[in-house]
Scaffold this motif. Structure first.
Motif, PDB file in Angstrom:
ATOM      1  N   GLU A 186      -0.408  -0.924  -3.028  1.00 56.35           N
ATOM      2  CA  GLU A 186      -0.074   0.317  -3.708  1.00 56.35           C
ATOM      3  C   GLU A 186       0.516   0.006  -5.081  1.00 56.35           C
ATOM      4  OE1 GLU A 186       2.474   2.698  -1.347  1.00 56.35           O
ATOM      5  OE2 GLU A 186       1.061   2.870   0.325  1.00 56.35           O
ATOM      6  N   LYS A 187       0.341   0.941  -6.001  1.00 54.01           N
ATOM      7  CA  LYS A 187       0.891   0.776  -7.341  1.00 54.01           C
ATOM      8  C   LYS A 187       2.400   0.565  -7.258  1.00 54.01           C
ATOM      9  CE  LYS A 187       1.150   2.943 -11.901  1.00 54.01           C
ATOM     10  NZ  LYS A 187       0.760   4.130 -12.720  1.00 54.01           N
ATOM     11  N   GLY A 188       2.882  -0.427  -7.970  1.00 53.07           N
ATOM     12  CA  GLY A 188       4.309  -0.719  -7.996  1.00 53.07           C
ATOM     13  C   GLY A 188       4.750  -1.774  -7.005  1.00 53.07           C
ATOM     14  N   THR A 189       3.851  -2.221  -6.122  1.00 50.86           N
ATOM     15  CA  THR A 189       4.222  -3.256  -5.161  1.00 50.86           C
ATOM     16  C   THR A 189       4.570  -4.551  -5.888  1.00 50.86           C
ATOM     17  OG1 THR A 189       2.767  -2.332  -3.464  1.00 50.86           O
ATOM     18  CG2 THR A 189       3.463  -4.621  -3.182  1.00 50.86           C
ATOM     19  N   ALA A 190       5.739  -5.095  -5.607  1.00 56.78           N
ATOM     20  CA  ALA A 190       6.176  -6.344  -6.227  1.00 56.78           C
ATOM     21  C   ALA A 190       5.631  -7.529  -5.442  1.00 56.78           C
ATOM     22  CB  ALA A 190       7.696  -6.407  -6.277  1.00 56.78           C
ATOM     23  N   PHE A 191       5.180  -8.544  -6.157  1.00 57.60           N
ATOM     24  CA  PHE A 191       4.652  -9.726  -5.485  1.00 57.60           C
ATOM     25  C   PHE A 191       4.854 -10.964  -6.342  1.00 57.60           C
ATOM     26  CE2 PHE A 191       1.099  -8.489  -8.189  1.00 57.60           C
ATOM     27  CZ  PHE A 191       0.548  -9.695  -8.595  1.00 57.60           C
ATOM     28  N   SER A 192       4.845 -12.108  -5.674  1.00 61.42           N
ATOM     29  CA  SER A 192       4.848 -13.403  -6.341  1.00 61.42           C
ATOM     30  C   SER A 192       3.648 -14.188  -5.837  1.00 61.42           C
ATOM     31  CB  SER A 192       6.136 -14.181  -6.057  1.00 61.42           C
ATOM     32  OG  SER A 192       7.259 -13.549  -6.631  1.00 61.42           O
TER      33      SER A 192
ATOM     34  N   ALA B 115      -2.877  -6.541 -11.947  1.00 62.19           N
ATOM     35  CA  ALA B 115      -1.419  -6.624 -11.963  1.00 62.19           C
ATOM     36  C   ALA B 115      -0.860  -6.250 -13.332  1.00 62.19           C
ATOM     37  CB  ALA B 115      -0.972  -8.027 -11.598  1.00 62.19           C
ATOM     38  N   ARG B 116       0.414  -6.001 -13.369  1.00 56.28           N
ATOM     39  CA  ARG B 116       1.065  -5.720 -14.650  1.00 56.28           C
ATOM     40  C   ARG B 116       0.886  -6.893 -15.592  1.00 56.28           C
ATOM     41  NH1 ARG B 116       7.506  -4.197 -15.547  1.00 56.28           N
ATOM     42  NH2 ARG B 116       7.376  -3.875 -17.813  1.00 56.28           N
ATOM     43  N   TRP B 117       0.997  -8.108 -15.034  1.00 58.69           N
ATOM     44  CA  TRP B 117       0.751  -9.305 -15.827  1.00 58.69           C
ATOM     45  C   TRP B 117      -0.423 -10.063 -15.207  1.00 58.69           C
ATOM     46  CZ3 TRP B 117       5.969  -8.176 -14.512  1.00 58.69           C
ATOM     47  CH2 TRP B 117       6.740  -7.707 -15.594  1.00 58.69           C
ATOM     48  N   ASN B 118      -1.625  -9.789 -15.714  1.00 60.84           N
ATOM     49  CA  ASN B 118      -2.792 -10.508 -15.230  1.00 60.84           C
ATOM     50  C   ASN B 118      -2.726 -11.962 -15.684  1.00 60.84           C
ATOM     51  OD1 ASN B 118      -3.984  -8.375 -13.861  1.00 60.84           O
ATOM     52  ND2 ASN B 118      -5.118  -7.677 -15.657  1.00 60.84           N
ATOM     53  N   LEU B 119      -3.509 -12.799 -15.004  1.00 65.38           N
ATOM     54  CA  LEU B 119      -3.475 -14.221 -15.299  1.00 65.38           C
ATOM     55  C   LEU B 119      -4.901 -14.744 -15.350  1.00 65.38           C
ATOM     56  CD1 LEU B 119      -1.485 -16.770 -15.471  1.00 65.38           C
ATOM     57  CD2 LEU B 119      -2.083 -17.109 -13.053  1.00 65.38           C
TER      58      LEU B 119
ATOM     59  N   THR C 107       4.545 -17.208 -12.225  1.00 69.15           N
ATOM     60  CA  THR C 107       3.869 -16.211 -11.385  1.00 69.15           C
ATOM     61  C   THR C 107       4.814 -15.539 -10.387  1.00 69.15           C
ATOM     62  OG1 THR C 107       3.179 -18.079  -9.996  1.00 69.15           O
ATOM     63  CG2 THR C 107       1.582 -17.251 -11.595  1.00 69.15           C
ATOM     64  N   LEU C 108       6.107 -15.566 -10.667  1.00 72.78           N
ATOM     65  CA  LEU C 108       7.078 -14.881  -9.820  1.00 72.78           C
ATOM     66  C   LEU C 108       7.254 -13.419 -10.262  1.00 72.78           C
ATOM     67  CD1 LEU C 108       9.964 -17.493  -9.393  1.00 72.78           C
ATOM     68  CD2 LEU C 108       8.000 -17.094  -7.910  1.00 72.78           C
ATOM     69  N   GLU C 109       7.507 -12.539  -9.289  1.00 71.01           N
ATOM     70  CA  GLU C 109       7.922 -11.155  -9.534  1.00 71.01           C
ATOM     71  C   GLU C 109       6.987 -10.409 -10.477  1.00 71.01           C
ATOM     72  OE1 GLU C 109      12.082 -10.484 -10.137  1.00 71.01           O
ATOM     73  OE2 GLU C 109      12.617 -12.321  -9.094  1.00 71.01           O
ATOM     74  N   ASN C 110       5.716 -10.372 -10.085  1.00 67.78           N
ATOM     75  CA  ASN C 110       4.728  -9.553 -10.765  1.00 67.78           C
ATOM     76  C   ASN C 110       4.714  -8.177 -10.109  1.00 67.78           C
ATOM     77  OD1 ASN C 110       2.567  -8.774 -12.426  1.00 67.78           O
ATOM     78  ND2 ASN C 110       1.480 -10.700 -12.105  1.00 67.78           N
ATOM     79  N   GLN C 111       3.858  -7.296 -10.588  1.00 68.63           N
ATOM     80  CA  GLN C 111       3.800  -5.941 -10.044  1.00 68.63           C
ATOM     81  C   GLN C 111       2.358  -5.473 -10.008  1.00 68.63           C
ATOM     82  OE1 GLN C 111       5.455  -2.210 -12.102  1.00 68.63           O
ATOM     83  NE2 GLN C 111       7.126  -2.852 -10.755  1.00 68.63           N
ATOM     84  N   ALA C 112       1.939  -4.961  -8.870  1.00 66.55           N
ATOM     85  CA  ALA C 112       0.575  -4.477  -8.728  1.00 66.55           C
ATOM     86  C   ALA C 112       0.418  -3.118  -9.406  1.00 66.55           C
ATOM     87  CB  ALA C 112       0.205  -4.373  -7.254  1.00 66.55           C
ATOM     88  N   LEU C 113      -0.732  -2.927 -10.050  1.00 65.89           N
ATOM     89  CA  LEU C 113      -1.077  -1.623 -10.604  1.00 65.89           C
ATOM     90  C   LEU C 113      -1.926  -0.827  -9.620  1.00 65.89           C
ATOM     91  CD1 LEU C 113      -1.975  -2.657 -14.269  1.00 65.89           C
ATOM     92  CD2 LEU C 113       0.220  -1.849 -13.348  1.00 65.89           C
ATOM     93  N   GLY C 114      -2.185  -1.426  -8.492  1.00 68.72           N
ATOM     94  CA  GLY C 114      -3.067  -0.909  -7.452  1.00 68.72           C
ATOM     95  C   GLY C 114      -3.598  -2.124  -6.714  1.00 68.72           C
TER      96      GLY C 114
END
Length: 205
Positions: free
Chosen positions: A145-151, A165-169, A180-187
């Motif tokens: 879901e949008k806003g899900t935090a992940f590493s 993700a908010r910060w694609n790689l 790659t710690l504490e990224n955020q999904a846009l979906g």
């Protein structure tokens, strides 16, 4: 039915959502992981271990078929339980209490998760609050879901790419990094492991 939940000795936050998720899964426990069966209020198909970390009161009140292992062995009760699940034809495994608590056990459980993944088993680890997925080489999609935090952690090194993700790689060789710690999904996100192994860690269930 070849979907299993393996109760390990690490911490586990028991919620109604977790209980609901376990419906239809076969529950097995390793030694002190048996205590989680009481909190979950679900029956165990098998309780396996040398029982050096399960107090007598727990063994008296927990109704479950037991398989007693010798204490003089070269594998942990958790690894013995994973092998048992493989013998039973596991196709999907949820390792409850597999992360958190003792660092040495967490790392060992991650290695066991990769062992399962290498055998084609879908596998996830959780402490009831956070979730972890072992990733082998290939493309992996997660319907977050949008806003899900992940590493995303190289384990111990990998070439990784992330989309959605908010910060694609872009494909990047990584090891021992905080990049790659504490990224955020846009979906939904897509993780490509081009080389090596990685762990996706979701900071919320």
């Amino acid at each position: 039915m070849r979907r299993f939940a393996l109760l390990l000795g690490g911490p586990l936050l028991v919620t109604e959502a977790l209980r609901e998720r376990l419906r239809g899964l076969r529950l097995l426990a390793a030694d002190s992981g048996g205590r989680h069966a009481l909190a979950l209020r679900l029956p165990l198909e098998l309780w396996l271990g040398d029982f050096d970390s399960s107090p007598p009161w727990l063994q008296q009140i927990l109704p479950a078929p037991k398989e007693v292992l010798t204490r003089d062995k070269d594998l942990t009760d958790g690894e013995a339980l994973v092998r048992k699940a493989l013998e039973l034809g596991a196709e999907e495994v949820l390792l409850l209490g597999g992360i958190g608590g003792r660092l040495d056990h967490t790392l060992a459980h991650l290695e066991l998760a990769f062992l399962l993944a290498e055998k084609g088993v879908r596998v996830e680890l959780t402490d009831g609050l956070t979730r972890a997925f072992p990733l082998l080489a290939g493309l992996h999609a997660f319907p977050l879901e949008k806003g899900t935090a992940f590493s995303l952690l190289p384990f111990p090194e990998a070439t990784l790419a992330v989309e959605g993700a908010r910060w694609n790689l872009p494909p990047t060789s990584l090891k021992a990094t905080t990049l790659t710690l504490e990224n955020q999904a846009l979906g939904p996100i897509r993780v490509r492991v081009e080389r090596g192994r990685a762990v996706l860690y979701l900071l919320q269930t």
